[in-house]
Design a protein around this motif. Sequence first.
Motif, PDB file in Angstrom:
ATOM      1  N   GLU A 215       0.834  -1.207   0.000  1.00 33.22           N
ATOM      2  CA  GLU A 215       0.000   0.000   0.000  1.00 33.22           C
ATOM      3  C   GLU A 215       0.868   1.256   0.000  1.00 33.22           C
ATOM      4  O   GLU A 215       0.590   2.216  -0.718  1.00 33.22           O
ATOM      5  CB  GLU A 215      -0.930  -0.003   1.223  1.00 33.22           C
ATOM      6  CG  GLU A 215      -2.021  -1.058   1.209  1.00 33.22           C
ATOM      7  CD  GLU A 215      -1.517  -2.448   1.577  1.00 33.22           C
ATOM      8  OE1 GLU A 215      -2.263  -3.424   1.359  1.00 33.22           O
ATOM      9  OE2 GLU A 215      -0.362  -2.562   2.076  1.00 33.22           O
ATOM     10  N   ARG A 216       1.924   1.231   0.813  1.00 32.41           N
ATOM     11  CA  ARG A 216       2.831   2.372   0.848  1.00 32.41           C
ATOM     12  C   ARG A 216       3.588   2.532  -0.471  1.00 32.41           C
ATOM     13  O   ARG A 216       3.785   3.651  -0.947  1.00 32.41           O
ATOM     14  CB  ARG A 216       3.817   2.209   2.007  1.00 32.41           C
ATOM     15  CG  ARG A 216       3.191   2.504   3.362  1.00 32.41           C
ATOM     16  CD  ARG A 216       4.107   2.123   4.514  1.00 32.41           C
ATOM     17  NE  ARG A 216       3.591   2.698   5.740  1.00 32.41           N
ATOM     18  CZ  ARG A 216       4.133   3.715   6.392  1.00 32.41           C
ATOM     19  NH1 ARG A 216       5.248   4.252   5.963  1.00 32.41           N
ATOM     20  NH2 ARG A 216       3.575   4.196   7.492  1.00 32.41           N
ATOM     21  N   LEU A 217       4.021   1.428  -1.039  1.00 37.09           N
ATOM     22  CA  LEU A 217       4.693   1.497  -2.335  1.00 37.09           C
ATOM     23  C   LEU A 217       3.791   2.118  -3.399  1.00 37.09           C
ATOM     24  O   LEU A 217       4.233   2.936  -4.206  1.00 37.09           O
ATOM     25  CB  LEU A 217       5.120   0.097  -2.771  1.00 37.09           C
ATOM     26  CG  LEU A 217       6.458  -0.439  -2.248  1.00 37.09           C
ATOM     27  CD1 LEU A 217       6.660  -1.869  -2.712  1.00 37.09           C
ATOM     28  CD2 LEU A 217       7.616   0.432  -2.688  1.00 37.09           C
ATOM     29  N   THR A 218       2.525   1.737  -3.388  1.00 42.74           N
ATOM     30  CA  THR A 218       1.570   2.284  -4.361  1.00 42.74           C
ATOM     31  C   THR A 218       1.401   3.785  -4.183  1.00 42.74           C
ATOM     32  O   THR A 218       1.432   4.552  -5.154  1.00 42.74           O
ATOM     33  CB  THR A 218       0.213   1.581  -4.225  1.00 42.74           C
ATOM     34  OG1 THR A 218       0.368   0.191  -4.514  1.00 42.74           O
ATOM     35  CG2 THR A 218      -0.808   2.170  -5.194  1.00 42.74           C
ATOM     36  N   VAL A 219       1.227   4.216  -2.939  1.00 39.32           N
ATOM     37  CA  VAL A 219       1.087   5.654  -2.654  1.00 39.32           C
ATOM     38  C   VAL A 219       2.334   6.410  -3.105  1.00 39.32           C
ATOM     39  O   VAL A 219       2.245   7.465  -3.751  1.00 39.32           O
ATOM     40  CB  VAL A 219       0.838   5.875  -1.148  1.00 39.32           C
ATOM     41  CG1 VAL A 219       0.979   7.358  -0.785  1.00 39.32           C
ATOM     42  CG2 VAL A 219      -0.552   5.377  -0.763  1.00 39.32           C
ATOM     43  N   MET A 220       3.509   5.871  -2.785  1.00 36.51           N
ATOM     44  CA  MET A 220       4.773   6.514  -3.143  1.00 36.51           C
ATOM     45  C   MET A 220       4.922   6.644  -4.657  1.00 36.51           C
ATOM     46  O   MET A 220       5.211   7.729  -5.179  1.00 36.51           O
ATOM     47  CB  MET A 220       5.933   5.699  -2.574  1.00 36.51           C
ATOM     48  CG  MET A 220       7.313   6.222  -2.908  1.00 36.51           C
ATOM     49  SD  MET A 220       8.623   5.082  -2.364  1.00 36.51           S
ATOM     50  CE  MET A 220       8.414   3.747  -3.552  1.00 36.51           C
ATOM     51  N   HIS A 221       4.706   5.539  -5.369  1.00 33.90           N
ATOM     52  CA  HIS A 221       4.891   5.560  -6.818  1.00 33.90           C
ATOM     53  C   HIS A 221       3.873   6.466  -7.504  1.00 33.90           C
ATOM     54  O   HIS A 221       4.224   7.202  -8.440  1.00 33.90           O
ATOM     55  CB  HIS A 221       4.799   4.134  -7.381  1.00 33.90           C
ATOM     56  CG  HIS A 221       6.034   3.328  -7.150  1.00 33.90           C
ATOM     57  ND1 HIS A 221       6.030   2.100  -6.535  1.00 33.90           N
ATOM     58  CD2 HIS A 221       7.329   3.578  -7.456  1.00 33.90           C
ATOM     59  CE1 HIS A 221       7.259   1.625  -6.471  1.00 33.90           C
ATOM     60  NE2 HIS A 221       8.061   2.505  -7.016  1.00 33.90           N
ATOM     61  N   GLN A 222       2.628   6.446  -7.070  1.00 33.68           N
ATOM     62  CA  GLN A 222       1.609   7.300  -7.680  1.00 33.68           C
ATOM     63  C   GLN A 222       1.919   8.772  -7.460  1.00 33.68           C
ATOM     64  O   GLN A 222       1.781   9.596  -8.375  1.00 33.68           O
ATOM     65  CB  GLN A 222       0.225   6.947  -7.142  1.00 33.68           C
ATOM     66  CG  GLN A 222      -0.317   5.622  -7.646  1.00 33.68           C
ATOM     67  CD  GLN A 222      -1.682   5.288  -7.078  1.00 33.68           C
ATOM     68  OE1 GLN A 222      -2.151   5.913  -6.111  1.00 33.68           O
ATOM     69  NE2 GLN A 222      -2.350   4.309  -7.662  1.00 33.68           N
ATOM     70  N   ALA A 223       2.342   9.123  -6.239  1.00 36.37           N
ATOM     71  CA  ALA A 223       2.640  10.523  -5.933  1.00 36.37           C
ATOM     72  C   ALA A 223       3.801  11.036  -6.780  1.00 36.37           C
ATOM     73  O   ALA A 223       3.732  12.138  -7.360  1.00 36.37           O
ATOM     74  CB  ALA A 223       2.961  10.665  -4.447  1.00 36.37           C
ATOM     75  N   LEU A 224       4.871  10.262  -6.901  1.00 36.36           N
ATOM     76  CA  LEU A 224       6.052  10.724  -7.616  1.00 36.36           C
ATOM     77  C   LEU A 224       5.898  10.618  -9.135  1.00 36.36           C
ATOM     78  O   LEU A 224       6.476  11.412  -9.881  1.00 36.36           O
ATOM     79  CB  LEU A 224       7.276   9.958  -7.130  1.00 36.36           C
ATOM     80  CG  LEU A 224       7.569  10.150  -5.630  1.00 36.36           C
ATOM     81  CD1 LEU A 224       8.801   9.362  -5.212  1.00 36.36           C
ATOM     82  CD2 LEU A 224       7.732  11.621  -5.282  1.00 36.36           C
ATOM     83  N   LYS A 225       5.090   9.675  -9.570  1.00 39.12           N
ATOM     84  CA  LYS A 225       4.799   9.569 -11.007  1.00 39.12           C
ATOM     85  C   LYS A 225       4.015  10.783 -11.488  1.00 39.12           C
ATOM     86  O   LYS A 225       4.140  11.197 -12.643  1.00 39.12           O
ATOM     87  CB  LYS A 225       4.033   8.281 -11.292  1.00 39.12           C
ATOM     88  CG  LYS A 225       3.825   8.006 -12.778  1.00 39.12           C
ATOM     89  CD  LYS A 225       3.091   6.688 -13.001  1.00 39.12           C
ATOM     90  CE  LYS A 225       2.865   6.426 -14.489  1.00 39.12           C
ATOM     91  NZ  LYS A 225       2.131   5.154 -14.716  1.00 39.12           N
ATOM     92  N   SER A 226       3.225  11.392 -10.593  1.00 40.13           N
ATOM     93  CA  SER A 226       2.399  12.545 -10.968  1.00 40.13           C
ATOM     94  C   SER A 226       3.242  13.762 -11.333  1.00 40.13           C
ATOM     95  O   SER A 226       2.752  14.699 -11.963  1.00 40.13           O
ATOM     96  CB  SER A 226       1.438  12.907  -9.830  1.00 40.13           C
ATOM     97  OG  SER A 226       2.136  13.465  -8.723  1.00 40.13           O
ATOM     98  N   VAL A 227       4.519  13.776 -10.921  1.00 44.21           N
ATOM     99  CA  VAL A 227       5.425  14.866 -11.303  1.00 44.21           C
ATOM    100  C   VAL A 227       6.534  14.367 -12.230  1.00 44.21           C
ATOM    101  O   VAL A 227       7.599  14.972 -12.351  1.00 44.21           O
ATOM    102  CB  VAL A 227       6.022  15.565 -10.063  1.00 44.21           C
ATOM    103  CG1 VAL A 227       5.008  16.495  -9.437  1.00 44.21           C
ATOM    104  CG2 VAL A 227       6.545  14.572  -9.034  1.00 44.21           C
ATOM    105  N   GLY A 228       6.289  13.237 -12.872  1.00 46.20           N
ATOM    106  CA  GLY A 228       7.171  12.754 -13.929  1.00 46.20           C
ATOM    107  C   GLY A 228       8.469  12.146 -13.477  1.00 46.20           C
ATOM    108  O   GLY A 228       9.448  12.113 -14.234  1.00 46.20           O
TER     109      GLY A 228
END
Length: 285
Positions: A215-228
């Motif tokens: 769950e934490r990995l998903t949150v981390m990757h989604q947040a940072l992917k949103s800024v490329g």
Amino acid sequence: MKKASLILLPLVLASATFIGYKSIFQLSDSAQLTSLDGDQVELSLQCYQNPNAAVVDQSGEINLLVWNVYKQNRDNWQQSLQQFSANKQLVLLQEASMTEELREWILAAKWFGSQVDAFKAFDTTAGVLNLSLSAPAKACAYTELEPWLRLPKSALYALYPLSNGQQLAVVNIHAVNFTYGTVEYQRQLDVLVAELKKHQGPVIVAGDFNSWSEERLTVMHQALKSVGLQEATYLPDHRTQFITGLPLDHVFFRGLGLEAAEAPESDASDHNPILVRFRLENQDV
């Protein structure tokens, strides 16, 4: 009488725990930043700015060390930090305890230090720490309170000029750890991502993300992917793992050429370091 004693005992224990906690830990009402330049120490409430900052790269190259140093609890921390930080332009440390020994090492190595004062333990500040060869153009402190331990985790957002005319945005993070869900984890990342969305140019986001669950990995990757941002790949990859087998430390980047990244083994902390070499893109900007 016996019944009254049984009722009072938990209250006494709770009071003693609270008093002990207060006597050890000191928390600020807001995030604070300490800047170390030689033997000068300057405290600002949240942000430090320097309009005359020098470029951070050397001939278009940025060598980076990312490491949770475990409050320098191991005897060989100084020798290992000296080794891993050699020939680096940026050093991002988590769980750095600003002891007299660490302060003297920073002074001897002629680093400029920017530390978030997440809290004080026995009058010694602790939090994430950036080391660079010269002062950043800007550095801002952020904290997020651990819901269980009631101690803040810290992050530092900094801007460094580059020789190609751009500015490098760097986030050094020690993410909240013990939570029931991901609310606080998401909130800590969202505040930093909001700053990154204002930045046009290269970015590095790195540190101890405490990414011990899917769950934490998903949150981390989604947040940072949103800024490329994309994550570095490590060879070898000896990053410290939680019992779930998931790595805790990461380096993400944007707008830079990744030349090499490795996570060697070390017994100088409970985390292994990450060493990364970047090259600037568009050096003719």
